[in-house]
Design an enzyme around this catalytic site. Sequence first.
Site, PDB file in Angstrom:
ATOM      1  N   ARG A 122      -2.325  -2.049  -3.729  1.00 18.79           N
ATOM      2  CA  ARG A 122      -3.577  -1.342  -3.477  1.00 18.79           C
ATOM      3  C   ARG A 122      -3.575  -0.042  -4.303  1.00 18.79           C
ATOM      4  O   ARG A 122      -2.643   0.747  -4.240  1.00 18.79           O
ATOM      5  CB  ARG A 122      -3.674  -0.998  -1.997  1.00 18.79           C
TER       6      ARG A 122
ATOM      7  N   ASN B 246       0.859  -1.180   0.000  1.00 17.85           N
ATOM      8  CA  ASN B 246       0.000   0.000   0.000  1.00 17.85           C
ATOM      9  C   ASN B 246       0.895   1.229   0.000  1.00 17.85           C
ATOM     10  O   ASN B 246       1.406   1.640   1.038  1.00 17.85           O
ATOM     11  CB  ASN B 246      -0.887  -0.021   1.252  1.00 17.85           C
TER      12      ASN B 246
ATOM     13  N   ARG C 124     -13.236  14.637   8.180  1.00 12.68           N
ATOM     14  CA  ARG C 124     -13.903  15.001   6.922  1.00 12.68           C
ATOM     15  C   ARG C 124     -15.373  15.300   7.169  1.00 12.68           C
ATOM     16  O   ARG C 124     -16.017  14.612   7.972  1.00 12.68           O
ATOM     17  CB  ARG C 124     -13.795  13.860   5.904  1.00 12.68           C
TER      18      ARG C 124
ATOM     19  N   GLU D 176      -7.835  -5.799   4.629  1.00  7.96           N
ATOM     20  CA  GLU D 176      -7.669  -5.460   3.219  1.00  7.96           C
ATOM     21  C   GLU D 176      -6.434  -6.128   2.613  1.00  7.96           C
ATOM     22  O   GLU D 176      -6.452  -6.543   1.459  1.00  7.96           O
ATOM     23  CB  GLU D 176      -7.573  -3.931   3.067  1.00  7.96           C
TER      24      GLU D 176
ATOM     25  N   HIS E  99     -12.927   2.329  -0.271  1.00  8.18           N
ATOM     26  CA  HIS E  99     -12.917   1.248   0.725  1.00  8.18           C
ATOM     27  C   HIS E  99     -13.478  -0.063   0.154  1.00  8.18           C
ATOM     28  O   HIS E  99     -13.902  -0.941   0.916  1.00  8.18           O
ATOM     29  CB  HIS E  99     -13.791   1.594   1.960  1.00  8.18           C
TER      30      HIS E  99
END
Length: 392
Positions: free
Chosen positions: A90, A8, A240, A380, A179
């Site tokens: 990723r 990643n 956010r 993940e 996601h």
Amino acid sequence: MPKTIAVNAGSSTLKFKLFDMPSENVVAEGIVDRVGFDMGSFTLKYGNGQKYSVEQKFATHQEGIDLLLQKLTELKIINDFSEITGVGHRIVAGGEYFTDSVLIDDDVLDKIESLIEYAPLHQPAHIMGIKAFKKALPNATAVAVFDTSFHAGMPEENYLYSIPYEYYEKYGARRYGAHGTSHRYVAQRAADLLGKPLEELKLITLHLGAGASITAVDHGKSIDTSMGFTPLAGITMATRSGDIDPSLVDFLREKLNVSSADMIDILNKKSGLLGISGISADMRELESSNDHRAELAINIFNNRVIKYVGSYIAEMGGVDGLVFTAGIGENSAETRATVSNAFNYMGIKIDDNKNNVRGKETIVSTDDSSAAVMLIPTNEELMIARDVERFK
Ligand code: ADP
């Protein structure tokens, strides 16, 4: 045993996890941090709690990857580079090109490059990561796993915004979501836990971390998701804003006398739980505070989650399972209970004893609940490694 590494690469970091495959045992994991800064660091965990770390400058991702590979052999985690037969990358943006993970070739790399404007911070780092591993491990099977691909099959009424259609055609202005790897992983695990095929279930997956999104997984497919053109949309997050009226953006930009970029930065980094509470972006701290605005931030967060869950139940015409994952979803019994209890009216019932748990795969609803409420820790990296196996 053959190994696969899940990679990643972020703008200034490179996280990795090395799996023995097909056993799926983790043999090493770690991070190269602050790539491109005056001083960076490298941490590698392996074996039975062993750890190697060093502080040094990493001018590029390539330098980080070179050190990682050198240490893997030096510390005898692998005997030879040829043991690493798979590399899974990723990738944040897959646009409309990628509806599944793919084997990386020149054409795929070109397409990933063409999507830089959709994820300007992440995409260049991914490309560097792909090239650096290709150079170091030219014979390994290299696969791109996209955050967006799980959502790429959403029906057009759910991915289109109500704006002139040609903006979608000309500029790709649509909902892409994010996601996806996490939603796909926890949906599959939830089906396993329920002992039913994923294709027979209506699930709502709630990835509630610092970044947070909710997905309606209808018979195995993502049919709607809360993040939008970018991961700024949807529910309230740590920093956010989630959904707001777009007119407010320009109104505030003028009041605050800041640039568009600065305004977007405020919505990304100074809003959400942090912006409302003025105390913290971390749900743990808010839960242990008596401050009114901390409580308000939690209430707003729960309210937005409940609204999305309710709308997805309506869209799917029912629900068989609510699946909670990521930092808040896996650790906050309060969040799971508050959200689930909003659906008591339709027979969803939390078992408070079972819900008093964190970080383990389990069902936390009562036996007679109309839908199962589940806690499924996301993974993940494992999903990425499994995707690589499909191409070996
Ligand atoms: P990221 O999106 O960065 O991967 P994580 O999935 O690690 O985020 O989630 C991080 C968030 O999880 C923290 O900001 C915090 O709000 C929340 N969290 C972690 N532990 C707890 C806990 N025990 N109780 C409530 N919230 C928690």
